[in-house]
Scaffold this active site. Structure first.
Site, short mmCIF file in Angstrom:
data_model
loop_
_atom_site.label_atom_id
_atom_site.label_comp_id
_atom_site.label_asym_id
_atom_site.label_seq_id
_atom_site.Cartn_x
_atom_site.Cartn_y
_atom_site.Cartn_z
NE ARG A 72 -5.51 3.63 16.63
CZ ARG A 72 -5.69 3.41 17.92
NH1 ARG A 72 -5.90 4.43 18.75
NH2 ARG A 72 -5.65 2.17 18.40
CE1 TYR A 118 4.07 -3.63 12.97
CE2 TYR A 118 2.62 -2.21 14.26
CZ TYR A 118 3.46 -2.41 13.17
OH TYR A 118 3.70 -1.38 12.29
CB ILE A 178 2.14 -4.03 9.16
CG1 ILE A 178 1.27 -4.49 7.99
CG2 ILE A 178 3.51 -3.57 8.68
CD1 ILE A 178 0.99 -3.38 6.99
CG PHE A 220 -1.58 1.24 1.61
CD1 PHE A 220 -2.09 2.12 0.67
CD2 PHE A 220 -1.69 1.58 2.96
CE1 PHE A 220 -2.69 3.32 1.05
CE2 PHE A 220 -2.29 2.75 3.34
CZ PHE A 220 -2.78 3.63 2.39
CB ILE A 221 2.91 3.00 2.56
CG1 ILE A 221 1.71 3.19 3.49
CG2 ILE A 221 3.78 4.24 2.59
CD1 ILE A 221 2.08 3.41 4.95
CE LYS A 255 8.02 -1.11 12.25
NZ LYS A 255 8.68 -1.39 10.95
CG ASP A 271 11.87 -13.00 3.42
OD1 ASP A 271 12.23 -12.23 4.34
OD2 ASP A 271 10.90 -13.77 3.53
CG ASN A 298 -3.66 4.99 12.76
OD1 ASN A 298 -3.23 5.62 13.72
ND2 ASN A 298 -3.95 3.71 12.81
#
Length: 335
Positions: A221, A157, A94, A24-25, A161, A70, A186
Site C-alpha cells: 500500500r 465498495y 467505506i 477522520f479525513i 465508488k 444524510d 491509503n
C-alpha cells in the site's frame, strides 16, 4: 510549511461545505480550511444524541455551521449546498469487509448520495470536489498506477465508488458542472478508525498483546498522512486545471503489510509476533495486491506535494494512540 501555500490562500473568506465532516479525513480537512481562513458548513450524519465526532471542539465556533442529515436525502443535501462557494464531498460508506455483507447500503449512500450532491451543485452552480479511492484500480496492472489505469471493481465498495466517479464525470461532460475527483491512496494518522490496518495494529500493541492477528501480509500500500491528504483536497479544489479530472493523492512509495507491521512493532517498543488469521482474509479474487500511486499529475497541476514521511507519520499516530487511548473512532459513513 507547504512549499506551495498559494492554494491555501484561495479559501480565505469562502463558505465551504464538507460532507462527512465529522470523520477522520473530513475533520482534518475542516481544520485545514479553518486555518486557511474559510468558514465551514459541516454536513454530519444525523444522530439523535448530537455526536459531532472529531468536530466536537467546534460545537460553539462561529466559523463552523453544523447540519445534521444524510446524503441520501436530496432535500437535506440541497439545503446544505445552497449558498456555499465549493463542496468537498467525503460522506460515504467505506469499510470494504462490510460491503460484502451489505452491498445495497453502499449503492444507496455512495451512488445515490453522490448523485444528490451533484444535482444540488448543478442547481446552485457550485464547484464540487468528489472523493474517490485507490480501490477503484483493483490489483495494479502497471506501477506506479496512473489515473489512466483500468478501473477494476474487486469489491462491492470499489464498485460503488467507480459508479459514483462515473456519475460525477457525466455531469462534467453533460452539463458542464465544475467537478474534480480526488483519488486518495491509503490515508492514515491520528483519528483513523480502528477498522483500518495501522490503528488496528497499534491498538493491539498498546493493549500489550503479544500476538498481532492479521490476514494477508503480502499486499502493498501507498500510505499518505492525514494532513497531506487534506492539503491535497485543497490543492485540487483551488486548481482550474483539475476540473474534469480524477487526480491521485499518494506518496509514490509502497510498503507491504508484513514490513509495515514490523515497523510498527519497532516504533511501539513492544514485543509481539504476527499470527495469520484466515478469518481476516478477503474473499478469493477480491484482495487488491498492490497499490502504488503515480502522483505526477497532481503535482504538476496543483503544486501539491506530500510532506510527512512514513516514519514520522507512524510515530505521530503511535503518540496519538498512547496519549488519547479512548476514542470513539471515525464513523463508518464518514472519512
Amino acid at each position: 510549511m507547504s512549499t506551495h501555500p498559494d492554494y491555501l490562500a484561495h479559501y480565505r473568506g469562502l463558505l465551504v461545505l464538507v460532507t462527512g465532516a465529522e470523520g477522520f479525513i473530513g475533520s482534518t480537512l475542516v481544520e485545514e480550511l479553518l486555518a486557511a481562513g474559510a468558514r465551514v458548513r459541516a454536513l454530519c450524519h444525523y444522530k439523535p444524541y448530537r455526536e459531532r465526532g472529531f468536530l466536537a471542539a467546534y460545537e460553539h465556533d462561529d466559523r463552523v455551521e453544523f447540519i445534521a442529515g444524510d446524503v441520501r436525502d436530496a432535500n437535506v443535501v440541497d439545503n446544505a449546498v445552497s449558498g456555499v462557494d465549493i463542496v468537498f464531498h467525503l460522506a460515504a460508506l467505506i469499510g470494504i469487509p462490510y460491503s460484502y455483507q451489505a452491498p445495497d447500503s453502499y449503492l444507496q449512500t455512495n451512488v445515490i448520495g453522490t448523485h444528490n450532491v451533484l444535482a444540488a451543485c448543478r442547481r446552485h452552480s457550485v464547484r464540487l470536489v468528489h472523493t474517490s479511492t485507490s480501490e477503484v484500480y483493483g490489483t495494479a496492472r502497471v506501477v506506479p498506477i496512473p489515473e489512466t489505469h483500468p478501473l477494476q471493481p474487486q469489491s462491492p465498495y470499489s464498485a460503488s465508488k467507480i459508479a459514483a466517479d462515473s456519475i460525477v464525470m457525466s455531469y462534467w461532460h453533460s452539463f458542464g458542472t465544475p467537478v474534480a475527483i480526488c483519488r486518495p491512496f491509503n490515508t492514515y494518522g491520528p483519528r483513523q478508525s480502528a477498522r483500518a490496518v495501522i490503528p488496528a495494529i497499534l491498538r493491539q500493541l498498546h493493549a500489550g498483546q503479544r500476538e498481532i492477528r492479521l490476514g494477508s501480509l503480502s499486499p502493498t500500500r501507498d500510505f499518505t498522512f492525514g494532513t497531506d491528504t487534506a492539503r491535497g483536497f485543497l490543492a485540487i479544489g483551488a486548481s482550474e486545471e483539475a476540473l474534469g479530472l480524477a487526480l491521485n493523492l499518494g506518496t509514490g512509495n509502497e510498503i507491504s503489510i508484513g514490513t509495515l507491521v514490523d515497523k510498527l512493532i519497532r516504533i511501539s517498543g513492544h514485543d509481539a509476533r504476527v499470527v495469520l488469521d484466515d478469518t481476516r482474509l478477503r474473499p478469493a479474487g477480491s484482495e487488491v495486491e498492490r497499490l502504488l500511486a503515480d502522483n505526477t499529475e497532481v503535482k504538476r497541476l496543483t503544486g501539491w506535494n506530500p510532506e510527512i514521511s512514513l516514519n514520522d507519520g507512524l510515530a505521530r499516530t503511535w503518540e496519538w494512540i498512547t496519549t488519547a487511548p479512548v476514542h470513539a473512532g471515525a464513523p463508518s459513513y464518514a472519512r
